[in-house]
Design an enzyme around this catalytic site. Structure first.
Site, PDB file in Angstrom:
ATOM      1  N   ILE A  14       0.830  -1.200   0.000  1.00 30.49           N
ATOM      2  CA  ILE A  14       0.000   0.000   0.000  1.00 30.49           C
ATOM      3  C   ILE A  14       0.864   1.250   0.000  1.00 30.49           C
ATOM      4  O   ILE A  14       0.566   2.237  -0.667  1.00 30.49           O
ATOM      5  CB  ILE A  14      -0.955   0.004   1.213  1.00 30.49           C
ATOM      6  CG1 ILE A  14      -1.893  -1.208   1.174  1.00 30.49           C
ATOM      7  CG2 ILE A  14      -1.763   1.308   1.255  1.00 30.49           C
ATOM      8  CD1 ILE A  14      -2.763  -1.327   2.405  1.00 30.49           C
ATOM      9  N   GLY A  17       8.012   3.629   3.175  1.00 30.53           N
ATOM     10  CA  GLY A  17       8.721   4.768   3.740  1.00 30.53           C
ATOM     11  C   GLY A  17      10.107   4.352   4.162  1.00 30.53           C
ATOM     12  O   GLY A  17      10.517   3.198   3.977  1.00 30.53           O
ATOM     13  N   GLY A  18      10.838   5.298   4.755  1.00 28.30           N
ATOM     14  CA  GLY A  18      12.205   5.011   5.135  1.00 28.30           C
ATOM     15  C   GLY A  18      12.332   3.986   6.236  1.00 28.30           C
ATOM     16  O   GLY A  18      13.356   3.297   6.335  1.00 28.30           O
ATOM     17  N   MET A  19      11.309   3.881   7.091  1.00 23.58           N
ATOM     18  CA  MET A  19      11.388   2.967   8.230  1.00 23.58           C
ATOM     19  C   MET A  19      10.658   1.660   7.988  1.00 23.58           C
ATOM     20  O   MET A  19      10.762   0.735   8.794  1.00 23.58           O
ATOM     21  CB  MET A  19      10.823   3.634   9.483  1.00 23.58           C
ATOM     22  CG  MET A  19      11.635   4.816   9.972  1.00 23.58           C
ATOM     23  SD  MET A  19      10.888   5.604  11.407  1.00 23.58           S
ATOM     24  CE  MET A  19      10.904   4.264  12.580  1.00 23.58           C
ATOM     25  N   GLY A  20       9.878   1.564   6.903  1.00 19.44           N
ATOM     26  CA  GLY A  20       9.130   0.333   6.693  1.00 19.44           C
ATOM     27  C   GLY A  20       8.150   0.446   5.555  1.00 19.44           C
ATOM     28  O   GLY A  20       8.318   1.267   4.649  1.00 19.44           O
ATOM     29  N   VAL A  22       3.712  -0.539   4.416  1.00 26.48           N
ATOM     30  CA  VAL A  22       2.372  -0.979   4.785  1.00 26.48           C
ATOM     31  C   VAL A  22       1.830  -1.853   3.659  1.00 26.48           C
ATOM     32  O   VAL A  22       1.923  -1.492   2.480  1.00 26.48           O
ATOM     33  CB  VAL A  22       1.425   0.216   5.039  1.00 26.48           C
ATOM     34  CG1 VAL A  22       0.026  -0.277   5.392  1.00 26.48           C
ATOM     35  CG2 VAL A  22       1.975   1.106   6.149  1.00 26.48           C
ATOM     36  N   LYS A  37       1.564  -3.322   8.973  1.00 29.11           N
ATOM     37  CA  LYS A  37       2.636  -2.334   8.965  1.00 29.11           C
ATOM     38  C   LYS A  37       3.923  -3.020   9.390  1.00 29.11           C
ATOM     39  O   LYS A  37       3.995  -3.600  10.478  1.00 29.11           O
ATOM     40  CB  LYS A  37       2.313  -1.187   9.909  1.00 29.11           C
ATOM     41  CG  LYS A  37       3.389  -0.113   9.893  1.00 29.11           C
ATOM     42  CD  LYS A  37       2.901   1.180  10.494  1.00 29.11           C
ATOM     43  CE  LYS A  37       3.922   2.274  10.274  1.00 29.11           C
ATOM     44  NZ  LYS A  37       3.430   3.581  10.701  1.00 29.11           N
ATOM     45  N   ASP A 132       2.255  13.249  13.227  1.00 29.28           N
ATOM     46  CA  ASP A 132       2.408  13.314  11.768  1.00 29.28           C
ATOM     47  C   ASP A 132       1.052  13.446  11.082  1.00 29.28           C
ATOM     48  O   ASP A 132       0.715  12.682  10.180  1.00 29.28           O
ATOM     49  CB  ASP A 132       3.140  12.059  11.272  1.00 29.28           C
ATOM     50  CG  ASP A 132       3.810  12.283   9.914  1.00 29.28           C
ATOM     51  OD1 ASP A 132       3.937  13.450   9.486  1.00 29.28           O
ATOM     52  OD2 ASP A 132       4.207  11.295   9.277  1.00 29.28           O
TER      53      ASP A 132
END
Length: 319
Positions: A14, A17-20, A22, A37, A132
């Site tokens: 879906i 991002g930089g950390m993971g 979804v 996630k 955020d």
């Protein structure tokens, strides 16, 4: 496709991002759609401390029960990743809605903002800060309700300690929507979330971020020192323009004092919604969710009538 915990199957990405990332997935045991996630341990430092914070924040977030927040079903570790299993939400991100319908009608901007504030009220009372708030982290469902997503790495306030999954010194949230105090390295607070609501309202009403620039550093400096540009619309009521500007105040204490206060200002402006073709179902009053909400609203109207009859004064909750 990957299988997590011998139960959760990933079907399609879906977002990343930089950390993971979804993923949309399926709970094979209960045969229901889920959102998964994944957070990469390699993106966290120090790893052991970050995992401890993730576990703590996941448990706190799972206790946050509100119609505007996807339910957290499970969390844990799987190899090199941490995972959180959540309710799958059908709909479009508000970022996509802005692209397709920019600028939004005033009533829709107020409705989306009011729903976000209702969620933030629940989160803040539970000691959570989202950190955020931005259009990609909001989903508009076919029945016109808004879901606030990405609470998985929210900040937790408790015992005088601010806990976050990001490494100390690493800025939380997105630089395009970041409150000035966060840019300067100060801890996030409830009023930082309200700054995000101000950025959201500005973008809903104009189609552009308040300090949008191709130069990220220039945009960050705009958040720190710049004056928000005018909305450029003649149909925006003065009270909404004033509220949006107040939410974007550089100093947190110059912003409205609580999510409840902002909600109370936005709700009257959300009436008389025009249709958004292709985004919401046609017969919303007959939707079971709206039927339920109408019944709950009747309780509030009864209390307001009793209050008016008694001649007392209503106070807004402190949040």
């Amino acid at each position: 496709m990957r299988l997590i915990a011998d139960r959760y199957r990933l079907t399609r990405p879906i977002g990343r991002g930089g950390m993971g990332a979804v993923w949309e997935g399926c709970d094979l045991r209960l045969n229901r759609p889920i959102a998964v996630k994944l957070i990469y341990k390699s993106a966290l430092a120090p790893v052991n401390e970050a995992v401890r914070r993730f576990n703590r924040e996941a448990r706190i977030t799972a206790r946050l029960r509100h119609p505007g927040v996807p339910v957290v079903y499970d969390f844990g570790g799987d190899g090199d990743d941490l995972y959180m299993i959540m309710e799958y939400v059908e709909g479009q991100t508000v970022a996509d809605v802005i692209v397709e319908h920019s600028p939004l009608p005033v009533a829709w901007a107020a409705l989306i903002g009011a729903q976000v504030c209702a969620v933030l009220s629940a989160a803040h009372r539970a000691g959570l800060i989202h950190r955020d708030i931005k259009p990609p982290n909001l989903v508009l469902t076919p029945n016109a309700t808004v879901k606030v997503i990405d609470f998985g790495v929210a900040g937790a306030l408790g015992g005088g300690e601010y806990s976050r999954i990001t490494e100390t010194g690493q800025a939380p949230g997105s630089a395009h929507y970041m409150a000035p105090e966060l840019i300067d390295g100060e801890p996030a607070g409830r009023l930082s979330d309200l700054y995000g609501v101000g950025c959201l309202l500005h973008e809903l009403l104009t189609g552009s971020r308040p300090f949008a620039s191709e130069d990220l550093l220039a945009e960050i400096e705009g958040h720190r020192y710049g004056e928000p540009p005018p909305l450029g619309r003649t149909d925006v009521p003065d009270e909404l323009a004033t509220l949006t500007r107040a939410l974007l105040a550089k100093t947190p204490t110059d912003r409205p004092g609580s999510a409840e206060e902002v909600f109370a200002d936005l709700l009257p402006l959300s009436r008389g919604l025009p249709p958004l073709l292709g985004l919401t179902d046609g017969d919303l009053p007959a939707d079971p969710v709206h039927m339920y909400a109408a019944a709950i609203a009747a309780v509030g109207m009864c209390r307001d009538a009793e209050h008016a009859a008694s001649g007392g004064s209503r106070q807004r909750p402190d949040g």
